[in-house]
Design a protein around this motif. Structure first.
Motif, short mmCIF file in Angstrom:
data_model
loop_
_atom_site.label_atom_id
_atom_site.label_comp_id
_atom_site.label_asym_id
_atom_site.label_seq_id
_atom_site.Cartn_x
_atom_site.Cartn_y
_atom_site.Cartn_z
N ASP A 68 -4.80 -7.36 8.02
CA ASP A 68 -4.27 -8.40 7.04
C ASP A 68 -4.72 -7.99 5.59
O ASP A 68 -5.64 -7.58 5.16
CB ASP A 68 -5.06 -9.81 7.20
N VAL A 69 -3.52 -7.73 4.95
CA VAL A 69 -3.84 -6.94 3.56
C VAL A 69 -3.55 -8.35 2.30
O VAL A 69 -3.65 -7.68 1.12
CB VAL A 69 -2.79 -5.81 3.28
N SER A 70 -3.42 -9.34 2.69
CA SER A 70 -3.07 -10.31 1.68
C SER A 70 -4.54 -10.68 0.85
O SER A 70 -5.64 -10.42 1.10
CB SER A 70 -2.91 -11.47 2.76
N GLY A 71 -4.17 -10.59 -0.33
CA GLY A 71 -5.18 -10.48 -1.31
C GLY A 71 -5.74 -9.34 -1.69
O GLY A 71 -6.95 -9.28 -2.57
N LYS A 72 -5.28 -8.22 -1.12
CA LYS A 72 -6.08 -6.76 -1.41
C LYS A 72 -5.36 -5.86 -2.30
O LYS A 72 -4.25 -6.25 -2.65
CB LYS A 72 -5.95 -6.00 0.16
N LYS A 73 -6.08 -5.29 -2.92
CA LYS A 73 -5.52 -4.11 -3.90
C LYS A 73 -5.12 -2.93 -3.12
O LYS A 73 -6.20 -2.16 -2.46
CB LYS A 73 -6.60 -3.92 -4.98
N LEU A 74 -3.91 -2.45 -3.33
CA LEU A 74 -3.56 -1.09 -2.66
C LEU A 74 -3.14 -0.14 -3.74
O LEU A 74 -2.32 -0.31 -4.50
CB LEU A 74 -2.38 -1.66 -1.57
N LEU A 75 -3.46 1.08 -3.18
CA LEU A 75 -2.81 2.40 -4.04
C LEU A 75 -2.16 3.16 -3.30
O LEU A 75 -2.59 3.59 -1.99
CB LEU A 75 -4.08 2.97 -4.67
N GLU A 76 -1.19 3.44 -3.31
CA GLU A 76 -0.22 4.52 -2.51
C GLU A 76 -0.36 5.83 -3.10
O GLU A 76 0.25 5.90 -4.26
CB GLU A 76 1.17 3.97 -2.10
N ILE A 77 -0.44 7.04 -2.58
CA ILE A 77 -0.36 8.35 -2.81
C ILE A 77 0.93 8.73 -2.38
O ILE A 77 0.97 9.05 -1.42
CB ILE A 77 -1.71 9.09 -2.67
N GLY A 78 1.74 9.24 -3.46
CA GLY A 78 2.75 9.80 -3.05
C GLY A 78 4.08 8.55 -2.79
O GLY A 78 4.44 8.55 -1.68
N CYS A 79 4.31 7.76 -3.67
CA CYS A 79 4.96 6.33 -3.25
C CYS A 79 6.43 6.57 -3.11
O CYS A 79 7.16 5.54 -2.89
CB CYS A 79 4.64 5.39 -4.45
N MET A 88 4.35 -3.33 1.72
CA MET A 88 2.85 -3.95 1.43
C MET A 88 2.80 -5.19 0.54
O MET A 88 2.18 -6.09 0.57
CB MET A 88 2.00 -2.98 0.71
N GLY A 89 4.02 -5.43 -0.46
CA GLY A 89 3.97 -6.53 -1.42
C GLY A 89 4.76 -7.73 -0.57
O GLY A 89 4.14 -8.59 -0.66
N GLY A 90 5.47 -7.34 0.65
CA GLY A 90 5.94 -8.48 1.55
C GLY A 90 4.78 -9.13 2.38
O GLY A 90 4.93 -10.04 3.00
N ARG A 91 3.54 -8.23 2.64
CA ARG A 91 2.61 -8.50 3.20
C ARG A 91 1.45 -9.22 2.52
O ARG A 91 0.47 -9.54 2.69
CB ARG A 91 2.19 -7.78 4.17
N LYS A 92 1.98 -9.47 1.34
CA LYS A 92 1.05 -10.53 0.32
C LYS A 92 -0.16 -9.58 -0.37
O LYS A 92 -1.18 -10.32 -0.51
CB LYS A 92 0.59 -11.85 0.97
N ALA A 93 0.00 -8.38 -0.35
CA ALA A 93 -0.99 -7.77 -1.17
C ALA A 93 -1.16 -8.22 -2.35
O ALA A 93 -0.21 -8.54 -3.05
CB ALA A 93 -0.67 -6.30 -1.27
N SER A 94 -2.44 -8.35 -3.16
CA SER A 94 -2.40 -8.98 -4.41
C SER A 94 -2.10 -8.00 -5.64
O SER A 94 -1.57 -8.43 -6.87
CB SER A 94 -3.91 -9.48 -4.76
N PRO A 134 -8.15 3.49 -11.76
CA PRO A 134 -9.49 2.72 -11.95
C PRO A 134 -10.32 3.09 -10.50
O PRO A 134 -9.87 3.42 -9.49
CB PRO A 134 -9.29 1.52 -11.83
N GLU A 135 -11.50 3.23 -10.95
CA GLU A 135 -12.67 3.82 -9.71
C GLU A 135 -13.31 2.59 -9.02
O GLU A 135 -13.38 1.58 -9.85
CB GLU A 135 -13.48 4.59 -10.34
N ASP A 136 -13.58 2.57 -7.83
CA ASP A 136 -14.36 1.67 -7.21
C ASP A 136 -13.65 0.26 -7.46
O ASP A 136 -14.25 -0.80 -7.41
CB ASP A 136 -15.62 1.43 -7.59
N TYR A 137 -12.27 0.31 -7.11
CA TYR A 137 -11.47 -0.85 -7.36
C TYR A 137 -10.59 -1.22 -6.24
O TYR A 137 -10.35 -2.24 -5.66
CB TYR A 137 -10.58 -0.43 -8.67
N PHE A 138 -9.89 -0.26 -5.30
CA PHE A 138 -9.05 -0.63 -4.21
C PHE A 138 -9.89 -0.99 -3.15
O PHE A 138 -10.90 -0.22 -2.53
CB PHE A 138 -8.17 0.69 -4.35
N ASP A 139 -9.00 -1.70 -2.22
CA ASP A 139 -9.60 -2.17 -0.84
C ASP A 139 -9.01 -0.93 0.19
O ASP A 139 -9.47 -0.69 1.10
CB ASP A 139 -8.96 -3.55 -0.62
N TYR A 140 -7.69 -0.68 -0.25
CA TYR A 140 -6.85 0.23 0.65
C TYR A 140 -6.29 1.22 -0.27
O TYR A 140 -5.74 1.00 -1.33
CB TYR A 140 -5.86 -0.47 1.23
#
Length: 268
Positions: A68-79, A88-94, A134-140
């Motif tokens: 479950d990624v809802s409410g989580k902060k995500l960063l993609e490398i090579g988007c 991920m937006g469709g799965r309610k990432a914050s 940002p550092e120490d910021y993302f859940d995924y």
């Protein structure tokens, strides 16, 4: 044949890319070459790999690595063109962030997300370099078929670790190194390249050029360990249902050996 050419078959995606030309590892030159490739013909030549697929015959729907990624902060490398961020937006990432070396890809991502009513913080930069994330910021932090383009694997993994919160998760996929060594010939699988050869090479594809290195699986594992990650899962198996839905030489090859690998690791 040029003295810098090597007699081996190079496999890019599902196809064979012909003769490789050995090159020195100059990261600035490699960045320039590969950013131009993706700015111009990259998607047309190689296509795009995006979630829910991790690559050929491996899917998030089957593996369920994210949860479950809802409410989580995500960063993609090579988007790339933004399809995985859309997923991920469709799965309610914050919060969605994306990085890519190509200005063209960043703009495509922005347009694609806008069309789906989504937005992301997008940064054009090589993944190896400090760029304001940002550092120490993302859940995924995740990367779908992009990590292999880095010129500094250990440095990239350390930088990714710095972006993650403690216990944050890093998931990435790439072409399996065994797949890059073996070709199908006369209904047989034949080694055309040493598994241990990690030298950099350049390949010309449809008047475009790209530069890569094929790293051993142990190179990825050891670099993760040095960066402070613990591996939770390594996926090598192809999904039989996906294979059965395709009738191709590539699918038959995938029955015999792994063509994609996915690693889920956690920051200690």
């Amino acid at each position: 044949m040029d003295n810098n050419s090597v007699s081996r078959t190079n496999i890019i995606g599902a196809g064979e890319a012909g003769i490789a030309v050995s090159v020195d590892m100059n990261k600035n030159v490699i960045h320039k070459t590969n950013s131009l490739f993706w700015d111009t013909k990259g998607i047309d030549i190689l296509g795009a790999t995006s979630l829910p697929l991790y690559g050929a015959f491996v899917s998030e729907e089957k593996c369920q690595l994210f949860g479950d990624v809802s409410g989580k902060k995500l960063l993609e490398i090579g988007c790339g063109s933004g399809q995985s961020l859309q997923y991920m937006g469709g799965r309610k990432a914050s919060e969605l962030w994306g990085m890519d070396i190509s200005e063209n890809q960043i703009e495509k991502t922005r347009q694609h997300l806008t069309a789906y009513g989504l937005s992301a913080n997008l940064i054009c930069s090589p993944m190896e370099e400090k760029c304001g994330i940002p550092e120490d910021y993302f859940d995924y932090v995740y990367s779908i078929y992009a990590i292999g383009w880095t010129t500094d694997l250990e440095g990239t993994f350390c930088r990714i670790a710095s972006y993650l919160k403690k216990d944050g998760v890093f998931i990435f996929s790439w072409s399996h190194p065994i797949h890059k060594c073996v070709v199908a010939e006369n209904n047989m699988l034949t080694f055309k390249k040493s598994y241990f050869d990690e030298s950099w090479y350049s390949v010309s594809l449809e008047e475009s050029e790209l530069t890569l290195s094929d790293r051993k699986l142990s190179t990825y594992v050891n670099a993760l360990s040095k960066a402070g990650f613990v591996i939770e899962q390594l996926i090598e198996e192809s999904d039989d249902e996906i294979i059965q839905s395709q009738d191709s030489g590539f699918a038959r090859k995938a029955k015999m050996l792994p063509v994609t690998f996915v690693i889920k690791a956690r920051k200690l």
